[in-house]
Motif scaffolding. Structure first.
Motif, mmCIF file in Angstrom:
data_model
loop_
_atom_site.group_PDB
_atom_site.id
_atom_site.type_symbol
_atom_site.label_atom_id
_atom_site.label_comp_id
_atom_site.label_asym_id
_atom_site.label_seq_id
_atom_site.Cartn_x
_atom_site.Cartn_y
_atom_site.Cartn_z
ATOM 1 N N LEU A 1 45.654 21.540 38.119
ATOM 2 C CA LEU A 1 45.845 22.512 39.196
ATOM 3 C C LEU A 1 45.059 23.789 38.915
ATOM 4 N N ASP A 2 45.044 24.207 37.665
ATOM 5 C CA ASP A 2 44.267 25.394 37.310
ATOM 6 C C ASP A 2 42.778 25.167 37.589
ATOM 7 N N TRP A 3 42.308 23.944 37.319
ATOM 8 C CA TRP A 3 40.900 23.610 37.593
ATOM 9 C C TRP A 3 40.635 23.628 39.104
ATOM 10 N N LEU A 4 41.564 23.095 39.885
ATOM 11 C CA LEU A 4 41.405 23.103 41.342
ATOM 12 C C LEU A 4 41.382 24.532 41.880
ATOM 13 N N LEU A 5 42.241 25.380 41.328
ATOM 14 C CA LEU A 5 42.265 26.779 41.763
ATOM 15 C C LEU A 5 40.948 27.469 41.425
ATOM 16 N N GLY A 6 40.416 27.195 40.240
ATOM 17 C CA GLY A 6 39.134 27.778 39.863
ATOM 18 C C GLY A 6 38.019 27.319 40.784
ATOM 19 N N LEU A 7 38.048 26.033 41.154
ATOM 20 C CA LEU A 7 37.051 25.508 42.086
ATOM 21 C C LEU A 7 37.186 26.172 43.447
ATOM 22 N N ALA A 8 38.419 26.362 43.896
ATOM 23 C CA ALA A 8 38.653 27.002 45.188
ATOM 24 C C ALA A 8 38.169 28.451 45.181
ATOM 25 N N VAL A 9 38.404 29.167 44.083
ATOM 26 C CA VAL A 9 37.936 30.553 43.967
ATOM 27 C C VAL A 9 36.407 30.600 44.042
ATOM 28 N N ARG A 10 35.758 29.647 43.390
ATOM 29 C CA ARG A 10 34.296 29.606 43.409
ATOM 30 C C ARG A 10 33.780 29.359 44.822
ATOM 31 N N TYR A 11 34.402 28.419 45.542
ATOM 32 C CA TYR A 11 33.990 28.145 46.917
ATOM 33 C C TYR A 11 34.290 29.343 47.826
ATOM 34 N N GLU A 12 35.416 29.999 47.580
ATOM 35 C CA GLU A 12 35.774 31.173 48.374
ATOM 36 C C GLU A 12 34.723 32.261 48.218
ATOM 37 N N TYR A 13 34.257 32.459 47.011
ATOM 38 C CA TYR A 13 33.207 33.455 46.780
ATOM 39 C C TYR A 13 31.902 33.016 47.448
ATOM 40 N N GLY A 14 31.584 31.716 47.329
ATOM 41 C CA GLY A 14 30.350 31.224 47.933
ATOM 42 C C GLY A 14 30.332 31.379 49.446
ATOM 43 N N ASP A 15 31.516 31.294 50.074
ATOM 44 C CA ASP A 15 31.587 31.434 51.531
ATOM 45 C C ASP A 15 31.564 32.892 51.979
ATOM 46 N N ASN A 16 31.831 33.811 51.042
ATOM 47 C CA ASN A 16 31.930 35.232 51.407
ATOM 48 C C ASN A 16 31.186 36.104 50.405
ATOM 49 N N VAL A 17 29.963 35.720 50.112
ATOM 50 C CA VAL A 17 29.191 36.438 49.097
ATOM 51 C C VAL A 17 29.003 37.900 49.486
ATOM 52 N N ASP A 18 28.610 38.160 50.724
ATOM 53 C CA ASP A 18 28.358 39.541 51.158
ATOM 54 C C ASP A 18 29.623 40.390 51.083
ATOM 55 N N LYS A 19 30.739 39.782 51.409
ATOM 56 C CA LYS A 19 32.002 40.517 51.372
ATOM 57 C C LYS A 19 32.322 40.973 49.960
ATOM 58 N N TYR A 20 32.177 40.080 49.004
ATOM 59 C CA TYR A 20 32.543 40.434 47.628
ATOM 60 C C TYR A 20 31.458 41.247 46.930
ATOM 61 N N LYS A 21 30.228 41.163 47.415
ATOM 62 C CA LYS A 21 29.177 41.989 46.835
ATOM 63 C C LYS A 21 29.412 43.461 47.112
ATOM 64 N N ASN A 22 30.064 43.755 48.238
ATOM 65 C CA ASN A 22 30.301 45.138 48.622
ATOM 66 C C ASN A 22 31.563 45.723 48.019
ATOM 67 N N CYS A 23 32.282 44.921 47.224
ATOM 68 C CA CYS A 23 33.493 45.433 46.576
ATOM 69 C C CYS A 23 33.117 46.501 45.553
ATOM 70 N N GLN A 24 33.848 47.583 45.576
ATOM 71 C CA GLN A 24 33.590 48.663 44.628
ATOM 72 C C GLN A 24 34.222 48.325 43.285
ATOM 73 N N PRO A 25 33.519 48.595 42.179
ATOM 74 C CA PRO A 25 34.102 48.345 40.854
ATOM 75 C C PRO A 25 35.257 49.278 40.579
ATOM 76 N N LEU A 26 36.153 48.852 39.723
ATOM 77 C CA LEU A 26 37.290 49.681 39.355
ATOM 78 C C LEU A 26 36.807 50.935 38.660
ATOM 79 N N ALA A 27 37.543 52.016 38.835
ATOM 80 C CA ALA A 27 37.163 53.277 38.195
ATOM 81 C C ALA A 27 37.154 53.110 36.691
ATOM 82 N N ALA A 28 36.120 53.663 36.082
ATOM 83 C CA ALA A 28 35.991 53.549 34.630
ATOM 84 C C ALA A 28 37.069 54.363 33.950
ATOM 85 N N SER A 29 37.600 53.842 32.875
ATOM 86 C CA SER A 29 38.622 54.532 32.108
ATOM 87 C C SER A 29 38.024 55.702 31.350
ATOM 88 N N SER A 30 38.864 56.680 31.041
ATOM 89 C CA SER A 30 38.387 57.838 30.289
ATOM 90 C C SER A 30 37.959 57.457 28.891
#
Length: 253
Positions: free
Chosen positions: A80-109
């Motif tokens: 199941l963990d492998w299936l979830l990882g595969l699904a996450v990969r496909y989800e990213y592949g279907d929405n590359v532009d969406k996730y490319k525009n995600c802002q990185p988390l603020a850097a820690s002090s």
């Protein structure tokens, strides 16, 4: 244990999902295929969608085989963990532009300080155990009761066999030096010329291995000398403690 991946995939109940519950497990697999993975055509998903059927385990086993999943039906959590990882990969592949525009988390002090990625690692976490088990199966690493030991073995294997340097070194062809067997004395006679030549070759290969071993022993001795060669004084005992030096090994004697 799958909450993070289920949340990332917008699963309807990531916090309450129980992998050990047969109905929840089957529903999750069907949801992944219908919504994210979509390996089968819609008309070919009937057996997998027939959740109450007694034949569902066979359909699920065939599904894993069709996806080339490295885990079987008995390894429920890992599969199941492998299936979830595969699904996450496909989800990213279907929405590359969406996730490319995600802002990185603020850097820690304290971002300038090196952080050990294993500091906050929970070795008793089911997620951790499932991940380490999946890696050990893929890399053919012997299983161990201590998952941290397995992780260290995986790290060593990756460093020694799968690092860019190791791959480059392995791809380099080693050209041998032609050897005339007639110039080397075997020391005994098998009574067969072919066997004599084979014995000579084995003996030369063995000598080469001994030379490599001698080189490694000498390197180890040099490393030890770097630690113990400098004399040190223990003032509490009122006397000097001088380390002895060890000379290079010679396996030819």
């Amino acid at each position: 244990m799958f909450r993070r991946k289920l949340t990332a995939l917008d699963y309807h109940n990531p916090g309450g999902f129980d992998c050990s519950d047969e109905t929840q497990f089957r529903n999750c697999v069907v949801w992944l295929e219908d919504q994210k993975i979509r390996h089968y055509k819609i008309e070919d998903r009937g057996n997998l969608r027939n959740i109450p059927s007694s034949d569902w385990p066979q359909a699920y086993e065939k599904y894993l085989q069709d996806l080339n999943c490295p885990f079987g039906v008995q390894e429920r959590q890992e599969a199941l963990d492998w299936l979830l990882g595969l699904a996450v990969r496909y989800e990213y592949g279907d929405n590359v532009d969406k996730y490319k525009n995600c802002q990185p988390l603020a850097a820690s002090s304290n971002s300038d300080k090196a952080v050990d990625p294993l500091v906050n690692l929970d070795s008793n976490s089911p997620d951790f155990k499932a991940g380490v088990t999946a890696l050990s199966n893929i890399l053919k690493v012997q299983r161990h009761d201590d998952y941290l030991v397995m992780l260290k073995a995986i790290r060593i294997l990756i460093q020694e066999r799968l690092s860019p340097e190791a791959i480059t070194k392995a791809s380099q062809s080693r050209e041998g030096v032609p050897v005339t067997l007639d110039k080397h004395t075997l020391g005994f006679d098998t009574g067969d010329a072919t066997l004599n030549e084979a014995a000579q070759i084995l003996r030369l290969l063995h000598i080469e291995e001994l030379r490599e071993l001698q080189t490694k022993i000498n390197e180890a001795i040099v490393a030890v000398q770097a630690v113990i060669a400098d004399p040190k004084t223990d003032h509490r005992l009122g006397k000097g403690v001088v380390s002895t030096c060890v000379g290079p090994a010679d396996l030819s004697r």
